[in-house]
Design a protein around this motif. Sequence first.
Motif, PDB file in Angstrom:
ATOM      1  N   SER A  62       0.824  -1.212   0.000  1.00 47.90           N
ATOM      2  CA  SER A  62       0.000   0.000   0.000  1.00 47.90           C
ATOM      3  C   SER A  62       0.859   1.262   0.000  1.00 47.90           C
ATOM      4  CB  SER A  62      -0.924   0.002   1.221  1.00 47.90           C
ATOM      5  OG  SER A  62      -0.150   0.015   2.400  1.00 47.90           O
ATOM      6  N   ALA A  63       2.145   1.107  -0.263  1.00 44.47           N
ATOM      7  CA  ALA A  63       3.065   2.249  -0.285  1.00 44.47           C
ATOM      8  C   ALA A  63       3.086   2.875  -1.674  1.00 44.47           C
ATOM      9  CB  ALA A  63       4.467   1.794   0.110  1.00 44.47           C
ATOM     10  N   TYR A  64       3.584   4.090  -1.731  1.00 46.75           N
ATOM     11  CA  TYR A  64       3.726   4.812  -2.992  1.00 46.75           C
ATOM     12  C   TYR A  64       5.037   5.590  -2.952  1.00 46.75           C
ATOM     13  CZ  TYR A  64       1.992   8.612  -0.084  1.00 46.75           C
ATOM     14  OH  TYR A  64       1.825   9.520   0.925  1.00 46.75           O
ATOM     15  N   CYS A  65       5.416   6.167  -4.079  1.00 49.27           N
ATOM     16  CA  CYS A  65       6.684   6.879  -4.185  1.00 49.27           C
ATOM     17  C   CYS A  65       6.443   8.372  -4.336  1.00 49.27           C
ATOM     18  CB  CYS A  65       7.482   6.377  -5.386  1.00 49.27           C
ATOM     19  SG  CYS A  65       7.914   4.649  -5.247  1.00 49.27           S
ATOM     20  N   GLY A  66       7.263   9.134  -3.672  1.00 51.40           N
ATOM     21  CA  GLY A  66       7.200  10.585  -3.780  1.00 51.40           C
ATOM     22  C   GLY A  66       8.605  11.139  -3.835  1.00 51.40           C
ATOM     23  N   ILE A  67       8.715  12.379  -4.246  1.00 53.35           N
ATOM     24  CA  ILE A  67      10.037  12.994  -4.327  1.00 53.35           C
ATOM     25  C   ILE A  67      10.529  13.310  -2.915  1.00 53.35           C
ATOM     26  CG2 ILE A  67       9.225  15.351  -4.610  1.00 53.35           C
ATOM     27  CD1 ILE A  67      11.553  15.491  -6.784  1.00 53.35           C
ATOM     28  N   ASN A  68      11.810  13.155  -2.714  1.00 50.45           N
ATOM     29  CA  ASN A  68      12.424  13.423  -1.425  1.00 50.45           C
ATOM     30  C   ASN A  68      12.378  14.933  -1.164  1.00 50.45           C
ATOM     31  OD1 ASN A  68      14.085  13.698   0.808  1.00 50.45           O
ATOM     32  ND2 ASN A  68      15.688  12.365   0.007  1.00 50.45           N
ATOM     33  N   PRO A  69      11.807  15.363  -0.041  1.00 55.95           N
ATOM     34  CA  PRO A  69      11.732  16.800   0.216  1.00 55.95           C
ATOM     35  C   PRO A  69      13.095  17.461   0.329  1.00 55.95           C
ATOM     36  CG  PRO A  69      10.675  15.550   1.981  1.00 55.95           C
ATOM     37  CD  PRO A  69      11.159  14.583   0.972  1.00 55.95           C
ATOM     38  N   ARG A  70      14.083  16.751   0.819  1.00 52.78           N
ATOM     39  CA  ARG A  70      15.430  17.321   0.886  1.00 52.78           C
ATOM     40  C   ARG A  70      15.957  17.617  -0.513  1.00 52.78           C
ATOM     41  NH1 ARG A  70      19.141  14.323   5.336  1.00 52.78           N
ATOM     42  NH2 ARG A  70      18.488  15.647   7.048  1.00 52.78           N
ATOM     43  N   TYR A  71      15.683  16.736  -1.445  1.00 50.15           N
ATOM     44  CA  TYR A  71      16.125  16.957  -2.821  1.00 50.15           C
ATOM     45  C   TYR A  71      15.298  18.064  -3.466  1.00 50.15           C
ATOM     46  CZ  TYR A  71      16.893  16.268  -7.760  1.00 50.15           C
ATOM     47  OH  TYR A  71      17.175  16.480  -9.085  1.00 50.15           O
ATOM     48  N   ALA A  72      13.998  18.035  -3.266  1.00 50.80           N
ATOM     49  CA  ALA A  72      13.118  19.009  -3.914  1.00 50.80           C
ATOM     50  C   ALA A  72      13.434  20.429  -3.470  1.00 50.80           C
ATOM     51  CB  ALA A  72      11.662  18.677  -3.602  1.00 50.80           C
ATOM     52  N   TYR A  73      13.662  20.615  -2.176  1.00 56.61           N
ATOM     53  CA  TYR A  73      13.893  21.970  -1.681  1.00 56.61           C
ATOM     54  C   TYR A  73      15.346  22.402  -1.778  1.00 56.61           C
ATOM     55  CZ  TYR A  73       9.141  21.697  -0.055  1.00 56.61           C
ATOM     56  OH  TYR A  73       7.793  21.560   0.003  1.00 56.61           O
ATOM     57  N   SER A  74      16.230  21.524  -2.177  1.00 57.12           N
ATOM     58  CA  SER A  74      17.627  21.924  -2.359  1.00 57.12           C
ATOM     59  C   SER A  74      17.870  22.500  -3.753  1.00 57.12           C
ATOM     60  CB  SER A  74      18.569  20.738  -2.128  1.00 57.12           C
ATOM     61  OG  SER A  74      18.441  19.798  -3.172  1.00 57.12           O
ATOM     62  N   GLN A  75      16.936  22.292  -4.667  1.00 55.84           N
ATOM     63  CA  GLN A  75      17.081  22.791  -6.023  1.00 55.84           C
ATOM     64  C   GLN A  75      16.679  24.263  -6.073  1.00 55.84           C
ATOM     65  OE1 GLN A  75      18.470  20.690  -8.267  1.00 55.84           O
ATOM     66  NE2 GLN A  75      18.555  19.397  -6.468  1.00 55.84           N
ATOM     67  N   PRO A  76      17.379  25.071  -6.865  1.00 56.66           N
ATOM     68  CA  PRO A  76      16.996  26.487  -6.972  1.00 56.66           C
ATOM     69  C   PRO A  76      15.648  26.623  -7.663  1.00 56.66           C
ATOM     70  CG  PRO A  76      18.772  25.979  -8.499  1.00 56.66           C
ATOM     71  CD  PRO A  76      18.547  24.752  -7.657  1.00 56.66           C
ATOM     72  N   TYR A  77      14.859  27.543  -7.183  1.00 54.89           N
ATOM     73  CA  TYR A  77      13.532  27.778  -7.742  1.00 54.89           C
ATOM     74  C   TYR A  77      13.602  28.986  -8.682  1.00 54.89           C
ATOM     75  CZ  TYR A  77       8.506  28.375  -8.009  1.00 54.89           C
ATOM     76  OH  TYR A  77       7.223  28.473  -8.460  1.00 54.89           O
ATOM     77  N   HIS A  78      13.173  28.799  -9.915  1.00 55.71           N
ATOM     78  CA  HIS A  78      13.184  29.862 -10.908  1.00 55.71           C
ATOM     79  C   HIS A  78      11.766  30.305 -11.173  1.00 55.71           C
ATOM     80  CE1 HIS A  78      17.402  29.138 -11.649  1.00 55.71           C
ATOM     81  NE2 HIS A  78      17.136  27.859 -11.755  1.00 55.71           N
ATOM     82  N   TYR A  79      11.520  31.593 -11.153  1.00 58.31           N
ATOM     83  CA  TYR A  79      10.184  32.130 -11.405  1.00 58.31           C
ATOM     84  C   TYR A  79       9.896  32.224 -12.857  1.00 58.31           C
ATOM     85  CZ  TYR A  79      10.064  33.285  -6.486  1.00 58.31           C
ATOM     86  OH  TYR A  79      10.084  33.216  -5.134  1.00 58.31           O
TER      87      TYR A  79
END
Length: 79
Positions: A62-79
């Motif tokens: 019953s598990a699923y996969c999601g992006i690692n929050p440490r990886y997601a928030y370590s990437q620069p965000y471009h507007y």
Amino acid sequence: MRRTILTLASFATLIAASLSAAQAQAQAGSDRYCLQGRNWGYPGNCQFASYQQCAATASGTSAYCGINPRYAYSQPYHY
């Protein structure tokens, strides 16, 4: 003499710190996806480099996969 030893010790500490930071950054790329679900909590088991690896482990559960929050928030965000 004492000043020379302190200077060399400072350089050695600086080099060791930069090497450990480089290692941590290299490891961050290997855990992009997390196995998540009721049994795993949040963020879950974050040891998967690819979505396919995570999905294969989650298959039949019953598990699923999601992006690692440490990886997601370590990437620069471009507007």
